[in-house]
Scaffold this motif. Structure first.
Motif, mmCIF file in Angstrom:
data_model
loop_
_atom_site.group_PDB
_atom_site.id
_atom_site.type_symbol
_atom_site.label_atom_id
_atom_site.label_comp_id
_atom_site.label_asym_id
_atom_site.label_seq_id
_atom_site.Cartn_x
_atom_site.Cartn_y
_atom_site.Cartn_z
ATOM 1 N N MET A 78 0.847 -1.195 0.000
ATOM 2 C CA MET A 78 0.000 0.000 0.000
ATOM 3 C C MET A 78 0.881 1.244 0.000
ATOM 4 N N THR A 79 0.673 2.134 -0.973
ATOM 5 C CA THR A 79 1.482 3.346 -1.053
ATOM 6 C C THR A 79 0.969 4.380 -0.061
ATOM 7 N N ALA A 80 1.887 5.212 0.432
ATOM 8 C CA ALA A 80 1.541 6.208 1.442
ATOM 9 C C ALA A 80 1.328 7.577 0.812
ATOM 10 N N ILE A 81 0.415 8.337 1.404
ATOM 11 C CA ILE A 81 0.203 9.743 1.060
ATOM 12 C C ILE A 81 0.328 10.535 2.349
ATOM 13 N N LEU A 82 1.229 11.487 2.367
ATOM 14 C CA LEU A 82 1.456 12.317 3.552
ATOM 15 C C LEU A 82 0.612 13.582 3.465
ATOM 16 N N VAL A 83 -0.125 13.878 4.522
ATOM 17 C CA VAL A 83 -0.926 15.092 4.621
ATOM 18 C C VAL A 83 -0.280 15.998 5.656
ATOM 19 N N THR A 84 0.121 17.201 5.247
ATOM 20 C CA THR A 84 0.764 18.107 6.201
ATOM 21 C C THR A 84 -0.323 18.861 6.974
ATOM 22 N N GLY A 85 -1.089 18.095 7.721
ATOM 23 C CA GLY A 85 -2.181 18.602 8.525
ATOM 24 C C GLY A 85 -2.648 17.466 9.419
ATOM 25 N N ALA A 86 -3.731 17.709 10.148
ATOM 26 C CA ALA A 86 -4.215 16.702 11.087
ATOM 27 C C ALA A 86 -5.442 15.965 10.580
ATOM 28 N N ASP A 87 -5.981 16.397 9.447
ATOM 29 C CA ASP A 87 -7.203 15.768 8.962
ATOM 30 C C ASP A 87 -7.391 16.060 7.482
ATOM 31 N N LEU A 88 -8.368 15.387 6.901
ATOM 32 C CA LEU A 88 -8.737 15.559 5.508
ATOM 33 C C LEU A 88 -10.220 15.243 5.403
ATOM 34 N N ALA A 89 -10.927 15.941 4.533
ATOM 35 C CA ALA A 89 -12.370 15.732 4.409
ATOM 36 C C ALA A 89 -12.685 14.275 4.075
ATOM 37 N N PRO A 90 -13.747 13.728 4.666
ATOM 38 C CA PRO A 90 -14.121 12.338 4.371
ATOM 39 C C PRO A 90 -14.302 12.075 2.874
ATOM 40 N N GLN A 91 -14.810 13.079 2.159
ATOM 41 C CA GLN A 91 -15.006 12.910 0.715
ATOM 42 C C GLN A 91 -13.681 12.729 -0.002
ATOM 43 N N ALA A 92 -12.635 13.408 0.492
ATOM 44 C CA ALA A 92 -11.302 13.252 -0.092
ATOM 45 C C ALA A 92 -10.718 11.887 0.276
ATOM 46 N N LEU A 93 -10.910 11.498 1.522
ATOM 47 C CA LEU A 93 -10.404 10.191 1.967
ATOM 48 C C LEU A 93 -11.039 9.050 1.172
ATOM 49 N N ALA A 94 -12.312 9.210 0.816
ATOM 50 C CA ALA A 94 -12.980 8.180 0.025
ATOM 51 C C ALA A 94 -12.308 8.013 -1.334
ATOM 52 N N LEU A 95 -11.875 9.131 -1.917
ATOM 53 C CA LEU A 95 -11.189 9.069 -3.210
ATOM 54 C C LEU A 95 -9.834 8.389 -3.091
ATOM 55 N N LEU A 96 -9.215 8.515 -1.912
ATOM 56 C CA LEU A 96 -7.866 7.987 -1.702
ATOM 57 C C LEU A 96 -7.873 6.594 -1.067
ATOM 58 N N GLU A 97 -9.021 5.958 -1.057
ATOM 59 C CA GLU A 97 -9.122 4.616 -0.485
ATOM 60 C C GLU A 97 -8.121 3.679 -1.166
ATOM 61 N N GLY A 98 -7.455 2.886 -0.376
ATOM 62 C CA GLY A 98 -6.419 1.997 -0.906
ATOM 63 C C GLY A 98 -5.020 2.523 -0.674
ATOM 64 N N HIS A 99 -4.917 3.785 -0.260
ATOM 65 C CA HIS A 99 -3.626 4.376 0.100
ATOM 66 C C HIS A 99 -3.533 4.497 1.618
ATOM 67 N N ASP A 100 -2.331 4.487 2.128
ATOM 68 C CA ASP A 100 -2.076 4.678 3.551
ATOM 69 C C ASP A 100 -1.932 6.174 3.807
ATOM 70 N N ILE A 101 -2.889 6.778 4.510
ATOM 71 C CA ILE A 101 -2.868 8.218 4.760
ATOM 72 C C ILE A 101 -2.128 8.495 6.063
#
Length: 308
Positions: A1-24
């Protein structure tokens, strides 16, 4: 599983749904460069979504698999784009995702300045009634000069036109402007505007754009609004102009150094209205920026498959 780094503490659920399959992986609300380097070394992300903090060469070098840096918003001045280009890393932004929110904040600051909202509120709460002595500024018929005519600037231009203002605009890259926006060069904008509002990205070419020299070219009593980037304004020059009365009021949502710390000279100035860079921070914009950032990085990954 590839990782995506977020320089913050959260991300909108709608965005997370698009990134399903990645390690956030979240870096927290105020990540330092050292924090980001450490997380990149640990997780080797394929993408970084930039919310807070800066992403420079050291961060990029700590993530060998990094292929895209996606801004959670439109301004990419916190990303070292030259370093990214040299490393073959694409930089993308969610342009327009927060345009409505920022334009509305610019309007709020403009009205707060023109109508003395903050000072009158404080006087009322202190028991005063200033109806006999106070006069506000009427915006209808006055001229506003917009520096930057992208998604935010054009949306604010429409609002200013609806108020009955004459709208001047400067943007060397803008095309097919609406009829109510008159394109002018900066010297004309400075000289003729009753309000100057900044809506352009920060670059090395325009850093300190509004300084002692350009402020001196403006009308005495001008109102200055900035919902773009703090580095566009020489803050010492603006403070002097406000104190001298050359600038009647300033409404500011961004600053040269953020967050603003205690003792900043703007604090306590009655003719400067401040907000903590929250122009783009609304529930709707949070979703729009997150979804835009996610879609942009996924498009790059799809276009640039990993090399073995």
């Amino acid at each position: 599983m590839t990782a995506i780094l977020v320089t913050g503490a959260d991300l909108a659920p709608q965005a997370l749904a698009l990134l399903e399959g990645h390690d956030i992986v979240y870096a927290g609300k105020a990540p330092t460069e050292a924090d980001l380097v450490a997380l990149c070394r640990t997780h080797d992300p394929v993408a970084i979504i930039v919310r807070y903090g800066k992403v420079g060469a050291a961060v990029m070098d700590a993530a060998p698999s990094l292929r895209v840096i996606s801004k959670h918003g439109s301004g990419t001045d916190t990303i070292d784009k030259a370093a990214a280009q040299a490393r073959g890393i694409e930089v993308v932004a969610a342009v327009g995702a927060n345009a409505a929110a920022v334009a509305e904040q610019a309007l709020a600051l403009l009205l707060a300045c023109a109508k003395s909202v903050v000072s009158l509120d404080a006087r009322m709460h202190a028991g005063h009634w200033d109806k006999a002595t106070h006069k506000s500024v009427e915006l209808g018929g006055r001229t506003i000069g917009l520096v930057g005519l992208g998604a935010i600037g054009l949306r604010f231009a429409r609002m200013a036109d609806a108020l009955g203002m004459r709208v001047l605009g400067y943007d060397p890259y803008a095309r097919n402007l609406p009829a109510y926006v008159q394109a002018v060069e900066l010297p004309v904008l400075w000289a003729e505007s009753d309000v100057v509002s900044l809506h352009c990205p920060l670059t090395e070419d325009n850093r300190g754009l509004l300084d002692a020299g350009t402020l001196a070219q403006c009308k005495r009593g001008v109102i200055v609004i900035n919902t773009a980037r703090g580095g566009l304004i020489d803050e010492d020059a603006l403070l002097e102009a406000v104190r001298s009365g050359h600038v009647a009021m300033a409404g500011l949502d961004s600053f040269a150094v953020e967050p603003m710390t205690a003792g900043h000279p703007f604090q306590g100035e009655k003719n400067i209205v401040l907000s903590p860079h929250i122009g783009g921070v609304t529930g709707d914009a949070y979703v729009n920026m997150g979804v835009g950032a996610a879609r942009n990085l996924l498009a790059v990954i799809a276009r640039q498959p990993a090399t073995l």
